[in-house]
Design a protein around this motif. Structure first.
Motif, PDB file in Angstrom:
ATOM      1  N   ASN A 182       0.679  -1.267   0.043  1.00  0.00           N
ATOM      2  CA  ASN A 182       0.063  -0.087  -0.033  1.00  0.00           C
ATOM      3  C   ASN A 182       0.899   1.022   0.193  1.00  0.00           C
ATOM      4  OD1 ASN A 182      -2.009   1.886   0.280  1.00  0.00           O
ATOM      5  ND2 ASN A 182      -2.571   1.451   2.173  1.00  0.00           N
ATOM      6  N   THR A 217       0.508  -3.648  -7.558  1.00  0.00           N
ATOM      7  CA  THR A 217      -0.253  -4.376  -8.595  1.00  0.00           C
ATOM      8  C   THR A 217       0.692  -5.424  -8.895  1.00  0.00           C
ATOM      9  OG1 THR A 217      -1.680  -4.347 -10.371  1.00  0.00           O
ATOM     10  CG2 THR A 217       0.241  -2.833 -10.493  1.00  0.00           C
ATOM     11  N   THR A 258     -10.537  -0.882 -19.483  1.00  0.00           N
ATOM     12  CA  THR A 258     -10.152   0.351 -19.074  1.00  0.00           C
ATOM     13  C   THR A 258      -8.948   0.394 -18.260  1.00  0.00           C
ATOM     14  OG1 THR A 258     -11.653  -0.376 -17.087  1.00  0.00           O
ATOM     15  CG2 THR A 258     -12.789   0.869 -18.898  1.00  0.00           C
ATOM     16  N   SER A 259      -8.372  -0.756 -18.011  1.00  0.00           N
ATOM     17  CA  SER A 259      -7.234  -0.902 -17.224  1.00  0.00           C
ATOM     18  C   SER A 259      -6.329  -2.199 -17.420  1.00  0.00           C
ATOM     19  CB  SER A 259      -7.559  -1.174 -15.773  1.00  0.00           C
ATOM     20  OG  SER A 259      -8.316  -2.538 -15.619  1.00  0.00           O
ATOM     21  N   THR A 260      -5.407  -2.302 -16.839  1.00  0.00           N
ATOM     22  CA  THR A 260      -4.364  -3.361 -17.184  1.00  0.00           C
ATOM     23  C   THR A 260      -5.159  -4.796 -16.636  1.00  0.00           C
ATOM     24  OG1 THR A 260      -3.450  -3.154 -14.707  1.00  0.00           O
ATOM     25  CG2 THR A 260      -2.147  -2.205 -16.492  1.00  0.00           C
TER      26      THR A 260
ATOM     27  N   VAL B 167       0.071   9.961 -10.451  1.00  0.00           N
ATOM     28  CA  VAL B 167      -0.174   8.685 -10.084  1.00  0.00           C
ATOM     29  C   VAL B 167      -1.195   8.761  -8.752  1.00  0.00           C
ATOM     30  CG1 VAL B 167       0.757   6.358  -9.469  1.00  0.00           C
ATOM     31  CG2 VAL B 167       1.831   7.763 -11.143  1.00  0.00           C
ATOM     32  N   ASN B 182      -6.261  -4.422  -7.677  1.00  0.00           N
ATOM     33  CA  ASN B 182      -4.879  -5.283  -8.601  1.00  0.00           C
ATOM     34  C   ASN B 182      -5.133  -4.664 -10.078  1.00  0.00           C
ATOM     35  OD1 ASN B 182      -2.438  -6.324  -9.170  1.00  0.00           O
ATOM     36  ND2 ASN B 182      -3.416  -8.264  -9.006  1.00  0.00           N
ATOM     37  N   ALA B 183      -4.880  -3.451 -10.236  1.00  0.00           N
ATOM     38  CA  ALA B 183      -4.844  -2.911 -11.674  1.00  0.00           C
ATOM     39  C   ALA B 183      -4.193  -1.393 -11.754  1.00  0.00           C
ATOM     40  CB  ALA B 183      -5.968  -3.133 -12.554  1.00  0.00           C
ATOM     41  N   ILE B 184      -3.869  -0.953 -12.868  1.00  0.00           N
ATOM     42  CA  ILE B 184      -3.453   0.460 -13.061  1.00  0.00           C
ATOM     43  C   ILE B 184      -4.310   0.702 -13.996  1.00  0.00           C
ATOM     44  CG2 ILE B 184      -1.775   1.861 -13.749  1.00  0.00           C
ATOM     45  CD1 ILE B 184       0.436  -0.188 -13.263  1.00  0.00           C
ATOM     46  N   VAL B 185      -5.295   2.007 -13.835  1.00  0.00           N
ATOM     47  CA  VAL B 185      -6.333   2.341 -14.511  1.00  0.00           C
ATOM     48  C   VAL B 185      -6.000   3.741 -14.917  1.00  0.00           C
ATOM     49  CG1 VAL B 185      -8.765   2.763 -14.465  1.00  0.00           C
ATOM     50  CG2 VAL B 185      -7.653   1.213 -12.726  1.00  0.00           C
ATOM     51  N   PRO B 186      -5.703   3.880 -16.276  1.00  0.00           N
ATOM     52  CA  PRO B 186      -5.777   5.388 -16.989  1.00  0.00           C
ATOM     53  C   PRO B 186      -7.036   6.142 -16.506  1.00  0.00           C
ATOM     54  CG  PRO B 186      -4.950   3.823 -18.558  1.00  0.00           C
ATOM     55  CD  PRO B 186      -5.622   2.848 -17.145  1.00  0.00           C
ATOM     56  N   LEU B 213      -3.617   8.563 -13.711  1.00  0.00           N
ATOM     57  CA  LEU B 213      -4.014   7.200 -13.456  1.00  0.00           C
ATOM     58  C   LEU B 213      -4.204   7.032 -12.166  1.00  0.00           C
ATOM     59  CD1 LEU B 213      -0.723   5.310 -13.608  1.00  0.00           C
ATOM     60  CD2 LEU B 213      -1.103   7.074 -15.053  1.00  0.00           C
ATOM     61  N   VAL B 215      -4.014   3.999  -8.823  1.00  0.00           N
ATOM     62  CA  VAL B 215      -3.326   2.792  -8.796  1.00  0.00           C
ATOM     63  C   VAL B 215      -3.877   2.122  -7.251  1.00  0.00           C
ATOM     64  CG1 VAL B 215      -1.407   3.393 -10.014  1.00  0.00           C
ATOM     65  CG2 VAL B 215      -1.544   3.940  -7.622  1.00  0.00           C
ATOM     66  N   PRO B 216      -3.633   1.068  -6.990  1.00  0.00           N
ATOM     67  CA  PRO B 216      -4.223   0.275  -5.718  1.00  0.00           C
ATOM     68  C   PRO B 216      -3.407   0.784  -4.659  1.00  0.00           C
ATOM     69  CG  PRO B 216      -3.465  -1.261  -7.421  1.00  0.00           C
ATOM     70  CD  PRO B 216      -2.987   0.106  -7.742  1.00  0.00           C
ATOM     71  N   THR B 217      -3.598   1.822  -4.091  1.00  0.00           N
ATOM     72  CA  THR B 217      -3.126   2.352  -2.883  1.00  0.00           C
ATOM     73  C   THR B 217      -3.893   3.245  -2.284  1.00  0.00           C
ATOM     74  OG1 THR B 217      -1.146   3.490  -1.672  1.00  0.00           O
ATOM     75  CG2 THR B 217      -1.634   4.071  -3.970  1.00  0.00           C
TER      76      THR B 217
END
Lengths: 338, 338
Positions: A182, A217, A258-260, B167, B182-186, B213, B215-217
């Motif tokens: 995190n 991630t 929309t995402s990875t 980010v 668990n992904a990176i989202v533009p 973007l 991110v999961p944090t």
């Protein structure tokens, strides 16, 4: 039919083994492992002859019921070329300590230092410079991702300067001892990062500056690119060029990608082995040109994007094919790459 | 002693209430809540008079044993100014439906649209333009973070062009219904993002392009900045300037502050209420100038960085202080800001 071995049947090694096996002009003679883990067992179950890197451990493989064909040294004797997929830093030691002494050609991965291998490789950037060479390093997943899209753009309209911010996955899906859980981690906390110079090991004259960080991630890396162009083109010109570029996919956020995580779901639906996405996914909506500067976002499957490059590197170094586009096409067809 | 009310005692509202209470020239008359949740209970326990936004719900507060002083409308009658900290989009409705009709001055948060409020605010960028005005919007946490460091740099050496990749944290620590896990989202998947134009609502002439973007944090946003400078300065000049800038901290990765998690740990050790970091943290090691372009990385505590700006906005709009630096200094001293 050329004889290829994999030294280190791990994340990259097992994928390269399968990719080589899918080709009709090369075959896997065997793969190596240090420990009798599930990957060693599955290598044998998948039909690969298993050779062990630490001969003293043969009994532990026997106890685990995993069939051993011989030692790593015995495997290397049978090869035209070895693909070294050992952990970071081990490859360079193997080069000096083993491959050079045997006169065996070897391909290394992006974890090795360019200076220690002497030559780096990307199928689209410098295939011709690697033809017939003894040692080459396939650049890292991130660098491969940058080359895949920057090469065609450079071909189309020239590049003045690239700025890239690379948001990297903290760990691979199976790695449970790495973080962050995190946090966002500048990695390195200095600017520029080493990725720019690494691109320059294969795109020699490119003006590029990179910044990099790690995020919590496991799926893919994500890159944010700002590219000052030499000559004027439209966004449609760029789309057309990327569309016709092998190993690059334009994907639409508007279609739910929309995402990875969306990209990985797409790879699953493609029926890909291990859900791999060998192609670089570019978000179509992100492509934009403002004041002569191209912006886009892309995603890189860190476990698999370098795999087809390893196959091409084998063809170049063994002088099996002197035309890069023919090797790329052949590799892609055998692997089912879009 | 000016009378201030908080409409919406949530993530930002509760922090602004405490920050206003810490000042000697303004006081909190009351705060509003819609539901009898833990924050409502703690508002009363912390000594704030509680007013309810939905009068029909009074019995539910009674049942929960939470003391209600009156209705939101009753609170608004007692105020010199209201700080609207309601969820995104509600503030603009309150402006038109309530505050304008009452002739009550109001401050809004970054979730509201600039066009609907008509004026935006950042203490360092345009304090003077907001003096005596009836309505202003404190720009979002990300925009505030950009202004905090870009203003002093612009003052020092002028800025030709800014590129920023932001980010962003996917959710605040208490939000359990937002992702990604668990992904990176533009976000947005289009370039440029809205953050550049938002900066221009307070730094009117700045040339800035942004990409963003998720991110999961949950801890902080992180920004990657590339700033083309008008005139030549050294990295030490930039460090000195940022060091003397209020609400900006230079922090060293080399001292273990390697991530946003490190910055949050630092805020805890400072003994900050709610572990807030009102200052923008800039990684000192990231500061570099290459070919007249400044690079740096910074972190933004999304829950708290706009809080001191809300206090300054009160002083500007009520004409309590016409010198921005004096208000900033007074706010900081009362809040213990470094």
């Amino acid at each position: 039919m050329k004889s290829v071995g994999i030294n280190g049947y791990g994340t990259i090694g097992k994928r390269v083994a399968d990719a080589v096996s899918a080709q009709d002009d090369m075959k896997i003679v065997g793969v190596t492992k240090r420990s009798p883990d599930f990957e060693a067992r599955m290598a044998v179950e998948n039909g690969y002859d298993l050779y062990i890197s630490v001969p003293e451990r043969e009994s532990s493989f026997e106890e685990a019921g995993i069939k051993v064909t011989g030692t790593a040294d015995e495997l290397l004797e049978k090869l035209d070329i070895v693909v070294d997929c050992t952990p970071e830093g081990i490859g360079a030691k193997n080069k000096e300590g083993t491959y050079e002494k045997m006169g065996l050609k070897a391909i290394f991965q992006g974890g090795e230092k360019h200076d220690q291998i002497g030559l780096s490789f990307n199928s689209f950037s410098n295939y011709n410079d690697v033809i017939g060479k003894d040692y080459a390093r396939v650049v890292s997943c991130n660098t491969t991702g940058l080359c895949r899209t920057l090469n065609p753009i450079n071909d189309l309209c020239g590049i003045k300067k690239v700025r890239a911010v690379m948001v990297r996955r903290g760990a691979d899906p199976g790695q449970v001892k790495k973080g962050p859980i995190n946090a966002i981690v500048p990695n390195p906390p200095t600017v520029p990062s080493h990725h720019g110079p690494d691109v320059q090991t294969v795109m020699y004259d490119l003006n590029i500056t990179t910044m990099a960080l790690l995020v919590p991630t496991t799926l893919m890396h994500q890159h944010n690119l700002m590219v000052e162009l030499e000559s004027s083109v439209s966004v449609d010109d760029i789309k057309e060029k990327l569309n016709e570029t092998p190993r690059v996919l334009l994907l639409k956020a508007g279609e739910g990608l929309t995402s990875t995580a969306g990209f990985m779901e797409y790879a699953k639906d493609l029926g890909r082995s291990r859900n791999d996405l060998f192609e670089i996914g570019v978000w179509e909506e992100s492509l934009n040109i403002v004041d002569g500067e191209l912006y886009y976002m892309q995603a890189i499957h860190q476990e698999s994007d370098v795999v087809p490059e390893n196959v091409d590197a084998i063809r170049a170094m063994l002088e099996m094919e002197n035309d890069p586009s023919k090797s790329i096409q052949k590799t892609n067809k055998a692997m089912g790459i879009l």
